[in-house]
Every structure is written in structure tokens, then in C-alpha cells.
Write an enzyme that holds these catalytic residues in place. Sequence first.
Site, short mmCIF file in Angstrom:
data_model
loop_
_atom_site.label_atom_id
_atom_site.label_comp_id
_atom_site.label_asym_id
_atom_site.label_seq_id
_atom_site.Cartn_x
_atom_site.Cartn_y
_atom_site.Cartn_z
N GLU A 196 -1.50 -2.27 7.58
CA GLU A 196 -1.61 -1.78 6.21
C GLU A 196 -1.67 -0.27 6.12
O GLU A 196 -2.23 0.40 6.99
CB GLU A 196 -2.88 -2.36 5.56
CG GLU A 196 -3.10 -1.92 4.12
CD GLU A 196 -4.39 -2.45 3.53
OE1 GLU A 196 -4.66 -2.14 2.35
OE2 GLU A 196 -5.13 -3.16 4.23
N ALA A 197 -1.11 0.26 5.05
CA ALA A 197 -1.36 1.65 4.66
C ALA A 197 -2.37 1.60 3.52
O ALA A 197 -2.03 1.23 2.40
CB ALA A 197 -0.08 2.33 4.19
#
Length: 239
Positions: A174-175
Site C-alpha cells: 500500500e501507499a
Amino acid sequence: MVPRLTALVSGAALAVSALPAGAASVNAADHFISHQGNVSYSSNWSGYAETGGSYTSATATWTVPSVSATSSSTYSSAWVGIDGDGNSDLIQTGTESDYVNGHAEYSAWWEILPNYSVTIPGVTVKAGDSVTASVAKSSGSSWVISLADDTTGKSWSATKTYTGPGQSAEFVQEAPTVGGSQSAVAHFSTFGFRNLKVDSAGPGLVSSEKIILRQNGVDYATPSNPNSSGDGFTVSYTG
């Protein structure tokens, strides 16, 4: 993910929609995936999500990716979780690989939305370590969150209360969002999720479940097709 108590990193669950990716906020599941043929896109998730069942556990092993220097701060999180795809609930645990204030930072954490994520005490991870993490329902609303650094032998486990519906199981790079805005993606090294299990069995991943992390028309994180057993894949920075 929502804000780290220590690093002020925030994120949100992912909701299935035909709309384009939306902006994140701390307390809402307002990231969307856009379905285009057999591939899905998200502004904050890359990986695989199993849906369509009632899930009570998810487990994964991965190698903590390193991050290379960037001119500004960049962030990434690898995790395993239940829920978050199609709803605003989520129980998850994973590792952080960020480049902040001119140096790389690595940590392990757990989180239950809508509360803040919490750094795991006593487990200091670094790039290249093998980590095994899981979330599993024990009984009623009691869930066990576990994370072990297989390289150092350090581990942590705790029982927490979680009442989500168990509608999805995820393996994600994830960002997160930082300070209320979507973060730039850290330039992480290619790494693999392996030995994946959902409800104690192999998830049988298929390529049509793939989620690519796309921001402003650029694919920043791309998972490979599943391995031949359907229980592993790699993720690469492609920005």
C-alpha cells in the site's frame, strides 16, 4: 491504514467501485478500484484481494523490501488483512518501508479501523528480513493478530476485539496517506508474498484478482501473476 501514532502516516480501506480512484481521508473508506477488463486499479493498493466469502483468517510471509533514496519523503506498507474491500472495516498487520527526512525507516505495526495503527513493540524489522503475519478469529469478536520476524526470531501476538463482517481477505503493498493526503510511493525493491493462506488453506489466487496501484495515470506498484500454486506473487515498483 490510518495515521501511525509515531509517524503520522494515514490511509483508508478500499471499496469496490467502477469509479476512478478517489482521495483518501482518515476515517472513511473512500479509495476506490476501477475495473478495466481483467485488471483492477487503485490509488493506494497493489496486490490481491479474495472476495465473495465469509473469511476468518489470513496469513502471509514476505521479505521486507528495501527503499531507495528519493528527493522527498515516500511511503509504503506491506500487509495482510481481513475486510476493507467493499466496506470500511479492516483488521490488518504488516511492515513499513519508508524514505523519510533523508533516510530509510522500517517498522512493524497492527491496526483495526477506524483506530490508529500501532507500532509493534519488541519486533524491530529491517530490509531483507523474512516476516510472517496473520489475523485470525478465535471466537466471537476475539481475533488474534500475530507478526514474527523469522530472521531474528522475534515475535508478537495479541488478542483484540474486531466485529467486521469478514467479507474479504487481502495481501497488499500500500501507499498510505500522510497528513490527510495520498503519499508518494516509496521506491521499494521487488519482493514476494508467499505461503499465503485464507481460512487455513491456499487462496487459489487468479490473475483477474490483480490490483495495480495507479496514481495520476502512472502505475507505481504492480503485482505479478500468481505462482503455479496460487499462493504467492511478487510486487514491483514500476513508477
